[in-house]
Design an enzyme around this catalytic site. Structure first.
Site, PDB file in Angstrom:
ATOM      1  N   ASP A 145      15.655  63.856  12.030  1.00  0.00           N
ATOM      2  CA  ASP A 145      14.193  63.859  12.054  1.00  0.00           C
ATOM      3  C   ASP A 145      13.611  64.731  13.157  1.00  0.00           C
ATOM      4  O   ASP A 145      12.395  64.728  13.372  1.00  0.00           O
ATOM      5  CB  ASP A 145      13.665  62.421  12.161  1.00  0.00           C
ATOM      6  CG  ASP A 145      13.712  61.723  10.812  1.00  0.00           C
ATOM      7  OD1 ASP A 145      13.553  62.412   9.785  1.00  0.00           O
ATOM      8  OD2 ASP A 145      13.907  60.504  10.784  1.00  0.00           O
ATOM      9  N   ASP A 203      13.496  61.480   2.485  1.00  0.00           N
ATOM     10  CA  ASP A 203      12.625  61.808   3.616  1.00  0.00           C
ATOM     11  C   ASP A 203      13.027  63.128   4.280  1.00  0.00           C
ATOM     12  O   ASP A 203      12.211  63.817   4.888  1.00  0.00           O
ATOM     13  CB  ASP A 203      12.680  60.719   4.702  1.00  0.00           C
ATOM     14  CG  ASP A 203      12.810  59.311   4.169  1.00  0.00           C
ATOM     15  OD1 ASP A 203      13.400  59.135   3.091  1.00  0.00           O
ATOM     16  OD2 ASP A 203      12.350  58.378   4.835  1.00  0.00           O
TER      17      ASP A 203
HETATM   18  N1  GLY Z   1      11.473  58.401   7.366  1.00  0.00           N
HETATM   19  C1  GLY Z   1      11.387  57.004   7.442  1.00  0.00           C
HETATM   20  C2  GLY Z   1      10.234  56.462   6.715  1.00  0.00           C
HETATM   21  O1  GLY Z   1       9.558  57.133   5.942  1.00  0.00           O
HETATM   22  O2  GLY Z   1       9.956  55.310   6.908  1.00  0.00           O
END
Ligand code: GLY
Length: 420
Positions: A145, A203
């Site tokens: 991330d 994601d």
């Molecule tokens: N990337 C984690 C979420 O969307 O909660």
């Protein structure tokens, strides 16, 4: 020759122009949203100014019977993954996070968007301050991330106040993100925890913008090539026939699929709302950067699926498209904000884009109503109410969350640009 009367006329017309420029042409609901957002972000920036943390959400608790009814299964099937309920005195207090949390870039990013939307220099000063706080993340490799974290903070800084040190942070982080790419599998690895061999979550499509950004800044295609390969592999294994997306696909070392399922959704076969948002947003970005129509086709198919499957009357989707709809089923403002932002961009790439624009406008109007938009000074400094982080973990249920605010502001910016 210029006489006194001409000088005075010029002077007064100058005042008038300045005054006219400060009168907004926006709809009333947009002006209110911007006013609330600026006020809330400034409050929070001020409150956290002597710390090193970022605002993430508000602490929430859960009731196991409620979770059982939303997940439509017995607590014994998810008890192991439940977070401990926070102590009562913590409930509805602000949950801050460190700069190494996956959501850390959203607050600085919201400050940048609020500055861009209002021209308020004090918001720019805060945006710079909070973006600088993120600098150590450019040395961090243990999280996929870092794309979200650095692109939302430094990426926006590069758009609005570019300089060489910002550029270097983006490129160094892109290098680190690429170190998580496996050629055999064709994907960037998501988590380093859990029982999966090589988990990749939908994601992760959102981290690709950082790689596109690095290629655009350096002219080096390698970042973009990795992004494209990741998007192709994901296209192959994350989507079901109806274009809903699995949340987690895990791969064996030879690139074959180990498993397809969920972590934050209702169950393995369900359509977790934010995941569908990440999908349409991610493939729209991929099309922007490559003009590859395969990416556009995925974005359109996911968008059509969302419009069919989102049954919330205010268009702010429930937390999972397959959740049983009862009076206490939570909406997820964050998923709605991501969808709105993606739809606005997608609307510019297709001939019949008006339908996506209209859909996004409906979402934005709902989010800007008293049902979701905070009152100034309330909501512990967040802009929107009513998002869901991870219901199966009992975490962040029906609460403000920083990424809802970020994508809401981004969507408002895109909306106003298109209206013009
Ligand atoms: N990337 C984690 C979420 O969307 O909660």
């Amino acid at each position: 020759m210029i006489n006194m009367r001409t000088v005075l006329n010029l002077f007064f017309s100058g005042i008038l122009i300045t005054a006219c420029q400060s009168v907004s042409n926006n709809d009333e609901w947009v002006d209110k949203a911007l006013d609330v957002a600026s006020c809330q972000l400034k409050l929070t920036a001020n409150e956290l100014k002597d710390s090193t943390v970022m605002p993430r959400s508000l602490w929430t608790g859960y009731d196991v019977a409620f979770l059982e009814s939303q997940l439509e299964r017995d607590a014994s099937t998810f008890a192991d993954s439940l977070w401990a309920n926070p102590p009562k005195e913590k409930l509805r207090t602000r949950r801050n996070c460190s700069i190494y949390d996956w959501t850390s870039g959203f607050f600085p990013g919201s400050l940048w968007y609020a500055y861009e939307l209002t021209g308020d220099e004090s918001l720019k000063a805060e945006a710079i301050e909070y973006t600088n706080r993120m600098f150590p993340v450019s040395k961090y490799k243990d999280n996929h991330d870092i794309g979200f974290m650095i692109n939302c903070s430094y990426g926006n800084a590069m758009r609005l106040a570019p300089n060489d040190s910002i550029r270097n942070v983006i490129v160094e982080t892109a290098e680190n993100l690429c170190s998580r790419f496996n050629v055999q599998i064709g994907c960037i690895r998501s988590w380093d925890f859990g029982h999966w061999n090589y988990p990749v979550i939908i994601d992760n499509m959102m981290n690709l913008d950082l790689l596109f950004n690095a290629t655009n800044l350096t002219g080096d295609e390698k970042y973009k090539q990795i992004a494209v390969r990741h998007a192709y592999t994901t296209m192959k294994h994350h989507f079901r026939q109806d274009f809903t997306s699995y949340h987690v696909v895990s791969y064996n070392n030879d690139g074959s699929v180990e498993s397809q399922g969920t972590h934050q959704g209702k169950n393995d076969d369900s359509a977790w709302a934010r995941g569908q948002g990440w999908a349409v947003y991610g493939y729209t970005s991929c099309y922007r950067e490559t003009k590859d129509v395969k990416f556009l086709e995925v974005a359109i198919n996911v968008a059509e699926m969302i419009m069919k499957r989102n049954i919330a009357s205010d268009k702010v989707c429930y937390w999972d498209f397959d959740a049983p709809v009862k009076k206490d089923t939570p909406h997820d403002a964050s998923a709605a904000a991501v969808i709105a932002s993606a739809f606005l961009e997608l609307s510019t790439y297709v001939e019949d884009g008006r339908k996506y624009f209209n859909y996004a406008e409906e979402i934005l109007k709902s989010l800007s109503s008293n049902d979701y938009l905070s009152e100034k000074g309330d909501n512990k400094g967040f802009v929107l109410m009513h998002s869901v982080g991870s219901l199966p973990h009992g975490s962040e249920i029906d609460t403000p969350i920083n990424y809802a605010d970020y994508y809401y502001l981004e969507a408002l910016k895109r909306y106003l640009d298109l209206k013009k």
